[in-house]
Motif scaffolding. Structure first.
Motif, mmCIF file in Angstrom:
data_model
loop_
_atom_site.group_PDB
_atom_site.id
_atom_site.type_symbol
_atom_site.label_atom_id
_atom_site.label_comp_id
_atom_site.label_asym_id
_atom_site.label_seq_id
_atom_site.Cartn_x
_atom_site.Cartn_y
_atom_site.Cartn_z
ATOM 1 N N SER A 2 0.844 -1.180 0.000
ATOM 2 C CA SER A 2 0.000 0.000 0.000
ATOM 3 C C SER A 2 0.878 1.228 0.000
ATOM 4 O O SER A 2 1.925 1.266 0.620
ATOM 5 N N CYS A 3 0.396 2.133 -0.670
ATOM 6 C CA CYS A 3 1.138 3.389 -0.800
ATOM 7 C C CYS A 3 0.370 4.462 -0.049
ATOM 8 O O CYS A 3 -0.808 4.668 -0.298
ATOM 9 N N SER A 4 1.030 5.079 0.848
ATOM 10 C CA SER A 4 0.342 6.094 1.616
ATOM 11 C C SER A 4 0.731 7.465 1.089
ATOM 12 O O SER A 4 1.892 7.749 0.841
ATOM 13 N N VAL A 5 -0.312 8.279 0.949
ATOM 14 C CA VAL A 5 -0.109 9.632 0.443
ATOM 15 C C VAL A 5 -0.152 10.582 1.638
ATOM 16 O O VAL A 5 -1.077 10.536 2.433
ATOM 17 N N PRO A 6 0.862 11.403 1.775
ATOM 18 C CA PRO A 6 0.839 12.330 2.914
ATOM 19 C C PRO A 6 -0.317 13.315 2.796
ATOM 20 O O PRO A 6 -0.599 13.815 1.713
ATOM 21 N N ARG A 7 -0.966 13.535 3.887
ATOM 22 C CA ARG A 7 -2.102 14.481 3.908
ATOM 23 C C ARG A 7 -1.610 15.852 4.304
ATOM 24 O O ARG A 7 -0.691 15.997 5.101
ATOM 25 N N ALA A 8 -2.312 16.834 3.792
ATOM 26 C CA ALA A 8 -2.023 18.213 4.201
ATOM 27 C C ALA A 8 -2.610 18.424 5.584
ATOM 28 O O ALA A 8 -3.691 17.935 5.907
ATOM 29 N N ARG A 9 -1.907 19.111 6.404
ATOM 30 C CA ARG A 9 -2.358 19.347 7.773
ATOM 31 C C ARG A 9 -3.442 20.428 7.794
ATOM 32 O O ARG A 9 -3.258 21.506 7.263
ATOM 33 N N SER A 10 -4.564 20.110 8.413
ATOM 34 C CA SER A 10 -5.674 21.067 8.540
ATOM 35 C C SER A 10 -5.413 21.975 9.735
ATOM 36 O O SER A 10 -4.917 21.526 10.763
ATOM 37 N N PRO A 11 -5.768 23.242 9.622
ATOM 38 C CA PRO A 11 -5.570 24.136 10.770
ATOM 39 C C PRO A 11 -6.494 23.800 11.938
ATOM 40 O O PRO A 11 -6.311 24.291 13.028
ATOM 41 N N TYR A 12 -7.500 22.989 11.720
ATOM 42 C CA TYR A 12 -8.478 22.662 12.760
ATOM 43 C C TYR A 12 -8.147 21.364 13.487
ATOM 44 O O TYR A 12 -8.824 20.965 14.408
ATOM 45 N N VAL A 13 -7.113 20.683 13.043
ATOM 46 C CA VAL A 13 -6.740 19.423 13.663
ATOM 47 C C VAL A 13 -5.903 19.734 14.897
ATOM 48 O O VAL A 13 -4.996 20.554 14.867
ATOM 49 N N SER A 14 -6.250 19.098 15.987
ATOM 50 C CA SER A 14 -5.548 19.321 17.242
ATOM 51 C C SER A 14 -4.149 18.739 17.170
ATOM 52 O O SER A 14 -3.936 17.662 16.627
ATOM 53 N N LEU A 15 -3.225 19.443 17.729
ATOM 54 C CA LEU A 15 -1.851 18.967 17.787
ATOM 55 C C LEU A 15 -1.542 18.412 19.168
ATOM 56 O O LEU A 15 -0.427 18.515 19.656
ATOM 57 N N GLY A 16 -2.547 17.884 19.801
ATOM 58 C CA GLY A 16 -2.339 17.339 21.118
ATOM 59 C C GLY A 16 -2.643 18.336 22.226
ATOM 60 O O GLY A 16 -2.556 18.012 23.390
ATOM 61 N N ARG A 17 -2.980 19.568 21.887
ATOM 62 C CA ARG A 17 -3.335 20.579 22.885
ATOM 63 C C ARG A 17 -4.851 20.666 22.977
ATOM 64 O O ARG A 17 -5.541 20.585 21.970
ATOM 65 N N SER A 18 -5.351 20.813 24.193
ATOM 66 C CA SER A 18 -6.794 20.990 24.358
ATOM 67 C C SER A 18 -7.034 22.340 25.016
ATOM 68 O O SER A 18 -6.193 22.858 25.738
ATOM 69 N N GLY A 19 -8.208 22.915 24.783
ATOM 70 C CA GLY A 19 -8.549 24.216 25.355
ATOM 71 C C GLY A 19 -9.731 24.795 24.609
ATOM 72 O O GLY A 19 -10.332 24.147 23.754
ATOM 73 N N PHE A 20 -10.053 26.021 24.954
ATOM 74 C CA PHE A 20 -11.175 26.701 24.333
ATOM 75 C C PHE A 20 -10.654 27.813 23.453
ATOM 76 O O PHE A 20 -9.649 28.454 23.759
ATOM 77 N N THR A 21 -11.390 28.049 22.411
ATOM 78 C CA THR A 21 -11.024 29.169 21.549
ATOM 79 C C THR A 21 -11.578 30.443 22.151
ATOM 80 O O THR A 21 -12.454 30.424 23.023
ATOM 81 N N LEU A 22 -11.081 31.550 21.689
ATOM 82 C CA LEU A 22 -11.544 32.846 22.170
ATOM 83 C C LEU A 22 -13.032 33.031 21.895
ATOM 84 O O LEU A 22 -13.769 33.558 22.726
ATOM 85 N N VAL A 23 -13.489 32.557 20.755
ATOM 86 C CA VAL A 23 -14.912 32.675 20.402
ATOM 87 C C VAL A 23 -15.765 31.879 21.383
ATOM 88 O O VAL A 23 -16.811 32.357 21.836
ATOM 89 N N GLU A 24 -15.352 30.689 21.752
ATOM 90 C CA GLU A 24 -16.115 29.877 22.702
ATOM 91 C C GLU A 24 -16.183 30.552 24.067
ATOM 92 O O GLU A 24 -17.241 30.584 24.703
ATOM 93 N N ILE A 25 -15.082 31.107 24.506
ATOM 94 C CA ILE A 25 -15.065 31.808 25.792
ATOM 95 C C ILE A 25 -15.978 33.023 25.756
ATOM 96 O O ILE A 25 -16.732 33.278 26.703
ATOM 97 N N MET A 26 -15.959 33.770 24.662
ATOM 98 C CA MET A 26 -16.806 34.964 24.535
ATOM 99 C C MET A 26 -18.289 34.577 24.543
ATOM 100 O O MET A 26 -19.106 35.253 25.155
ATOM 101 N N VAL A 27 -18.650 33.494 23.893
ATOM 102 C CA VAL A 27 -20.050 33.037 23.875
ATOM 103 C C VAL A 27 -20.496 32.683 25.289
ATOM 104 O O VAL A 27 -21.594 33.056 25.724
ATOM 105 N N VAL A 28 -19.654 31.983 26.022
ATOM 106 C CA VAL A 28 -19.994 31.615 27.406
ATOM 107 C C VAL A 28 -20.159 32.874 28.265
ATOM 108 O O VAL A 28 -21.105 32.985 29.054
ATOM 109 N N LEU A 29 -19.274 33.845 28.125
ATOM 110 C CA LEU A 29 -19.378 35.094 28.893
ATOM 111 C C LEU A 29 -20.648 35.863 28.561
ATOM 112 O O LEU A 29 -21.294 36.423 29.453
ATOM 113 N N VAL A 30 -21.034 35.891 27.303
ATOM 114 C CA VAL A 30 -22.273 36.572 26.910
ATOM 115 C C VAL A 30 -23.481 35.875 27.531
ATOM 116 O O VAL A 30 -24.398 36.522 28.047
ATOM 117 N N ILE A 31 -23.484 34.560 27.515
ATOM 118 C CA ILE A 31 -24.606 33.811 28.114
ATOM 119 C C ILE A 31 -24.678 34.077 29.611
ATOM 120 O O ILE A 31 -25.759 34.311 30.168
#
Length: 151
Positions: A2-31
């Motif tokens: 089998s031949c594997s083709v390297p995939r392009a890295r998506s900016p939305y794929v986690s690199l092992g870090r977890s957390g909230f984005t600024l938009v998510e934090i702002m939505v919670v604060l507004v609520i």
């Protein structure tokens, strides 16, 4: 094989870090802010009613003290003596009728007038604004009106 083709890295794929984005934090604060606003509006009505009910109870206690003072002393306290006379020991009253000179829920002294216009004495709380007249939180509370409600 089998031949594997390297995939392009998506900016939305986690690199092992977890957390909230600024938009998510702002939505919670507004609520949270919206919920706090709703709670504040609802609680304010209860506080208003609580202040007025406290004032009514204190005025009734003062009026009861005035009636007892009149029964024991044969007169109502003068304007100069004021409500402080109810919080003092005398020869005829070894225990004060009130534990302290009461103030209204807004921190001002109750107005005591003797003789009153149509009554032997009058006690008035001028509400939140501290001035005669008004509606709602600013409404005046008078002792003789409370006696009329009681009957």
């Amino acid at each position: 094989m089998s031949c594997s083709v390297p995939r392009a890295r998506s900016p939305y794929v986690s690199l092992g870090r977890s957390g909230f984005t600024l938009v998510e934090i702002m939505v919670v604060l507004v609520i949270i802010a919206l919920l706090a606003g709703v709670v504040t509006i609802n609680v304010r009505g209860y506080l208003t009613a609580g202040y007025q009910n406290t004032s009514k109870m204190e005025i009734r206690a003062i009026m009861d003290g005035l009636e007892t003072y009149h029964a024991v002393m044969g007169r109502y306290p003068t304007n100069e003596e004021g409500l402080a006379a109810l919080a003092q020991k005398t020869e005829k009253m070894p225990e004060p009728l009130l534990s302290r000179v009461p103030v209204d829920p807004w921190g001002r002294a109750y107005e005591y007038v003797q003789p009153g216009k149509d009554h032997p004495s009058e006690i008035t709380c001028y509400g939140a604004d501290g001035r005669p007249g008004g509606d709602g939180l600013d409404a005046d509370i008078r002792g003789w009106e409370l006696r009329a409600e009681k009957k």
